[in-house]
Design a protein around this motif. Structure first.
Motif, PDB file in Angstrom:
ATOM      1  N   SER A  40      51.239  79.555  40.863  1.00  0.00           N
ATOM      2  CA  SER A  40      50.964  78.166  40.484  1.00  0.00           C
ATOM      3  C   SER A  40      51.960  77.750  39.420  1.00  0.00           C
ATOM      4  N   LEU A  41      52.052  76.446  39.237  1.00  0.00           N
ATOM      5  CA  LEU A  41      52.923  75.923  38.205  1.00  0.00           C
ATOM      6  C   LEU A  41      52.367  74.609  37.706  1.00  0.00           C
ATOM      7  N   ARG A  42      52.872  74.171  36.567  1.00  0.00           N
ATOM      8  CA  ARG A  42      52.551  72.861  36.031  1.00  0.00           C
ATOM      9  C   ARG A  42      53.814  72.034  36.094  1.00  0.00           C
ATOM     10  N   LEU A  43      53.691  70.860  36.683  1.00  0.00           N
ATOM     11  CA  LEU A  43      54.848  69.990  36.815  1.00  0.00           C
ATOM     12  C   LEU A  43      55.328  69.530  35.445  1.00  0.00           C
ATOM     13  N   ARG A  44      56.638  69.411  35.309  1.00  0.00           N
ATOM     14  CA  ARG A  44      57.215  68.825  34.099  1.00  0.00           C
ATOM     15  C   ARG A  44      58.570  68.253  34.465  1.00  0.00           C
ATOM     16  N   ASP A  45      58.954  67.226  33.759  1.00  0.00           N
ATOM     17  CA  ASP A  45      60.251  66.600  33.966  1.00  0.00           C
ATOM     18  C   ASP A  45      61.310  67.507  33.364  1.00  0.00           C
ATOM     19  N   ILE A  46      62.278  67.931  34.174  1.00  0.00           N
ATOM     20  CA  ILE A  46      63.290  68.861  33.679  1.00  0.00           C
ATOM     21  C   ILE A  46      64.633  68.184  33.446  1.00  0.00           C
TER      22      ILE A  46
END
Length: 84
Positions: A77-83
């Motif tokens: 799983s992951l947590r979305l973030r603006d990269i």
């Protein structure tokens, strides 16, 4: 993470690229992994545009994946973030 649609019906989704230090890289998602499920739903009936929209949701949104890698199911799983 960049996905490409493959297979005769373009309903198999393979990881084509992973950006270093991205949520996908930190979740140990790898090139050539085959996406099997997102948030518990099989992706075989999905279109690439639907998956793209799901992965563009708001920062902090948790997404669960199951990938196929070397014949095994890999859960992550992951947590979305603006990269950018």
């Amino acid at each position: 993470m960049t996905l490409i649609a493959k297979g005769p019906y373009l309903n198999e989704f393979e990881v084509a690229d992973i950006r270093p230090d991205s949520p996908a890289a930190n979740a140990d998602i790898r090139k050539k992994d085959i996406l099997y499920k997102i948030n518990g739903a099989r992706v075989a009936d999905s279109q690439l545009k639907d998956l793209s929209q799901l992965l563009r949701r708001r920062d902090g949104k948790k997404i669960r994946f199951v990938f196929l890698r070397d014949g095994e199911k890999i859960k992550t799983s992951l947590r979305l973030r603006d990269i950018i």
